[in-house]
Design a protein around this motif. Structure first.
Motif, PDB file in Angstrom:
ATOM      1  N   LEU A   9       4.897   6.719  -2.524  1.00 34.87           N
ATOM      2  CA  LEU A   9       5.014   8.162  -2.713  1.00 34.87           C
ATOM      3  C   LEU A   9       5.297   8.883  -1.400  1.00 34.87           C
ATOM      4  CD1 LEU A   9       4.847   9.827  -5.265  1.00 34.87           C
ATOM      5  CD2 LEU A   9       2.464  10.327  -4.750  1.00 34.87           C
ATOM      6  N   GLN A  32      -5.863   9.735  -6.063  1.00 33.12           N
ATOM      7  CA  GLN A  32      -4.491   9.226  -5.940  1.00 33.12           C
ATOM      8  C   GLN A  32      -3.430  10.297  -6.225  1.00 33.12           C
ATOM      9  OE1 GLN A  32      -4.424   6.369  -4.581  1.00 33.12           O
ATOM     10  NE2 GLN A  32      -6.648   6.271  -4.833  1.00 33.12           N
ATOM     11  N   LEU A  50       4.408  11.962  -8.819  1.00 34.50           N
ATOM     12  CA  LEU A  50       3.706  10.703  -9.088  1.00 34.50           C
ATOM     13  C   LEU A  50       4.018  10.155 -10.472  1.00 34.50           C
ATOM     14  CD1 LEU A  50       1.656   8.518  -8.323  1.00 34.50           C
ATOM     15  CD2 LEU A  50      -0.147  10.021  -9.174  1.00 34.50           C
ATOM     16  N   GLU A  56       1.187   5.003  -4.880  1.00 28.83           N
ATOM     17  CA  GLU A  56       0.801   5.903  -3.793  1.00 28.83           C
ATOM     18  C   GLU A  56       1.443   5.490  -2.468  1.00 28.83           C
ATOM     19  OE1 GLU A  56      -1.399   9.114  -2.050  1.00 28.83           O
ATOM     20  OE2 GLU A  56      -0.793   8.608  -4.083  1.00 28.83           O
ATOM     21  N   LYS A  57       1.569   4.177  -2.253  1.00 27.78           N
ATOM     22  CA  LYS A  57       2.180   3.686  -1.008  1.00 27.78           C
ATOM     23  C   LYS A  57       3.647   4.107  -0.929  1.00 27.78           C
ATOM     24  CE  LYS A  57      -0.851  -0.349  -0.655  1.00 27.78           C
ATOM     25  NZ  LYS A  57      -0.926  -1.835  -0.738  1.00 27.78           N
ATOM     26  N   SER A  85      -1.046  12.875  -5.496  1.00 31.14           N
ATOM     27  CA  SER A  85      -0.426  13.251  -4.232  1.00 31.14           C
ATOM     28  C   SER A  85      -0.150  14.739  -4.171  1.00 31.14           C
ATOM     29  CB  SER A  85       0.880  12.482  -4.081  1.00 31.14           C
ATOM     30  OG  SER A  85       1.658  13.052  -3.078  1.00 31.14           O
TER      31      SER A  85
END
Length: 577
Positions: free
Chosen positions: A45, A8, A52, A42-43, A10
């Motif tokens: 980001l 996760q 993050l 994450e969606k 990024s």
């Protein structure tokens, strides 16, 4: 490291991907962050250039304090709060204020060849190199909270304004407009400074472990107080000119009618603060200078339904569990508002919550969700009262019924009827002690023969503040005090040691958290005969003591001897002196 967590991280977090992954994994392992929260972040980001960790904090999925403490642990650097820093900045250290704000750092101590710097991200190599080149000294970083760093920068170089003071500067100058203009009030409550003000009040309450937030308007000021470990403490408040806007903002959040200021209202706010799922119960009442607002903070994630953690131990716990194990009858928990009665009932239900039992509760409000328990919220406005709900649930074939409070004779009669027909009933009463619960039911109009046939036990309890075990200070008790308090009856020790509170890293008061002191009156044949003879509460208590009941005062003294709390706390919440 957890593979799911590592995936996760990024590419946008390029300052130190490996450290960011370690940080996230550390938070997940410590239970401060959930993997599904990382997926949620994450969606978002992809649409944001925010790192993050910063995004997780902004979304309220983890607190900035949890991140800072995790960073401190991984980097083996000290974690400091703004209160622990010197009052004045180092005299010969000069850095641009804009640079310090942008990079969230502030120098706070120096010697001949080094400078100590509080940083929100000690892995920021660019900042460290810049300070080193500018000052020509070795840099020793410490980890701090971004909000603390902003406050310290303002205190050192910006005129001493707090975070709230900075927000207040941005308030609408028209905030003092006519309070009868509802649309204008709604507009004010939707402005960014007002939203930030209210959020800051709530955030600070969570950081302080407050159970309630009191917002009280007076003629020339707005007062904000937090109830921490059962004691109210006044804190920094917004200016009186913002009263209408602040209270309107809270009412909008609680879905209340902001135009109605003549009648009390009740509402609810569900939000996530500092990584915690919070349920705020909001109550407003009209006063001489505006509406007074009280918000009860229910932290669903922090409640521990465990008798030992609540302060139950020894013979009282054994007796309570024995009565709780009976198949039918009534168990009552007594005490004033805020004495932990509901938490005790929830813990009792958790203790007997097995697949072969159907448990139904009637509550006002439902404070915590219990897995496998059918919980009913009372709604008096539509006629769903305690008594009406009880009539319905006895037809639902329950084994155990929990009634939030026995408020009237009708509710008490239905509870007694339920107990007589094979149900175990748990409920609360507002009385000062266990023996007073019997006389309270008789005063309500409950028949004595029904009372003695159904009531198995009555628990009286209070909450006292726990001493911080890392900072408490022992002292020897004088013989006169031992005799006056009756300590010699509770221990064989000749030299008795008690403890005083002392400030610590956790708290300035020396107390941290609360514990129960309690008494459990188990109904016996002699006690039942006394009830039939209409004996008063004092006689009933003396009989219960002769049968082995330990009073709340005695239980409190034992907890003092164990170093759990102080004599002052016991005297504060009991009527003994």
């Amino acid at each position: 490291m957890n593979d799911v967590v590592a995936e996760q991280i990024s590419p946008s977090d390029r300052t130190d991907d490996q450290f960011a992954a370690q940080l996230v994994a550390h938070l997940v392992e410590a239970g401060k962050l959930r993997e599904r929260d990382i997926l949620k972040a994450e969606k978002l980001l992809a649409e944001s250039d925010v790192p993050l960790m910063s995004l997780l904090v902004r979304l309220g999925l983890v607190s900035e304090r949890d991140v800072a403490e995790a960073m401190s642990s991984l980097l083996e650097l000290p974690f400091l709060t703004g209160k622990e820093l010197p009052e004045v900045p180092p005299s010969s250290v000069e850095l641009p204020m804009r640079f310090m704000r942008e990079h969230q750092l502030v120098p706070f101590e120096e010697d001949d060849d080094s400078v100590r710097v509080l940083m929100s991200n000690p892995k920021d190599d660019y900042s460290l190199k810049s300070i080193r080149m500018s000052l020509g000294k070795t840099i020793h970083p410490s980890v701090g909270l971004p909000s603390d760093i902003d406050d310290v920068i303002e205190r050192y170089y910006g005129g001493g304004k707090s975070a709230m003071g900075q927000i207040i500067e941005g308030l609408d100058e028209n905030a003092t407009s006519d309070e009868d203009d509802v649309e204008h009030l709604r507009d004010l409550a939707s402005e960014a400074p007002v939203i930030r003000l209210v959020n800051l009040v709530m955030q600070r309450a969570v950081e302080a472990r407050a159970s309630d937030i009191h917002i009280e308007p007076f003629e020339n000021r707005l007062k904000v107080r937090y109830r921490i470990d059962g004691v109210l403490q006044e804190v920094e408040a917004p200016p009186s000119s913002s009263t209408a806007a602040v209270i309107s903002r809270i009412k909008i959040m609680a879905k209340l009618n902001i135009a109605e200021r003549r009648l009390p209202q009740d509402g609810r706010i569900m939000l996530r603060v500092q990584g915690k799922e919070l349920d705020l119960r909001v109550s407003t009442v009209p006063t001489s200078h505006g509406e007074s607002v009280v918000m009860r903070i229910l932290d669903r994630e922090s409640v521990v339904l465990n008798f030992e953690n609540l302060g139950f131990n020894g013979p009282s716990l054994d007796r309570f569990l024995r009565v709780l194990g009976l198949p039918h009858g009534i168990i009552l928990v007594t005490g004033p508002t805020g004495s932990g009665k509901t938490t005790t009932l929830y813990t009792a239900l958790q203790n007997i919550n097995t697949p072969d039992r159907k448990i139904i509760t009637v509550e006002d409000p439902v404070e915590y969700q219990l897995e496998g328990v059918n919980q009913i919220q009372v709604k008096s406005s539509i006629g769903l009262t305690f008594s009406n709900a009880l009539r319905a649930i006895v037809r639902q074939d329950p084994d155990v019924i929990m009634i939030g409070e026995m408020r009237d004779l009708e509710t008490a009669r239905i509870a007694i009827q339920s107990a007589l027909t094979g149900h175990l009933v748990l409920s609360t009463l507002h009385t000062n002690d266990a023996a007073g619960g019997i006389t309270r039911l008789l005063d309500m109009g409950v028949d004595d023969y029904l009372l003695v046939s159904t009531v198995n036990g009555i628990l009286g309890q209070r909450l006292v503040r726990r001493l911080d075990q890392t900072s408490r200070v022992p002292y020897q008790v004088m013989p006169e005090v031992i005799k006056e308090l009756g300590l010699d009856r509770l221990t064989d020790e000749k030299d008795i040691t008690l403890y005083n509170p002392a400030p610590s890293e956790k708290t300035v008061t020396g107390y941290h958290g609360r514990s129960s002191i309690l008494e459990f009156l188990e109904m016996s044949e002699p006690l039942r005969r006394m009830v039939m003879q209409r004996a008063d509460a004092n006689d009933i208590q003396e009989q219960a003591r002769s049968e082995g009941m330990r009073t709340m005062y005695e239980d409190g003294l034992i907890k003092c001897l164990e170093g759990v709390t102080t004599i002052e706390e016991i005297l504060r919440v009991t009527q003994e002196s």
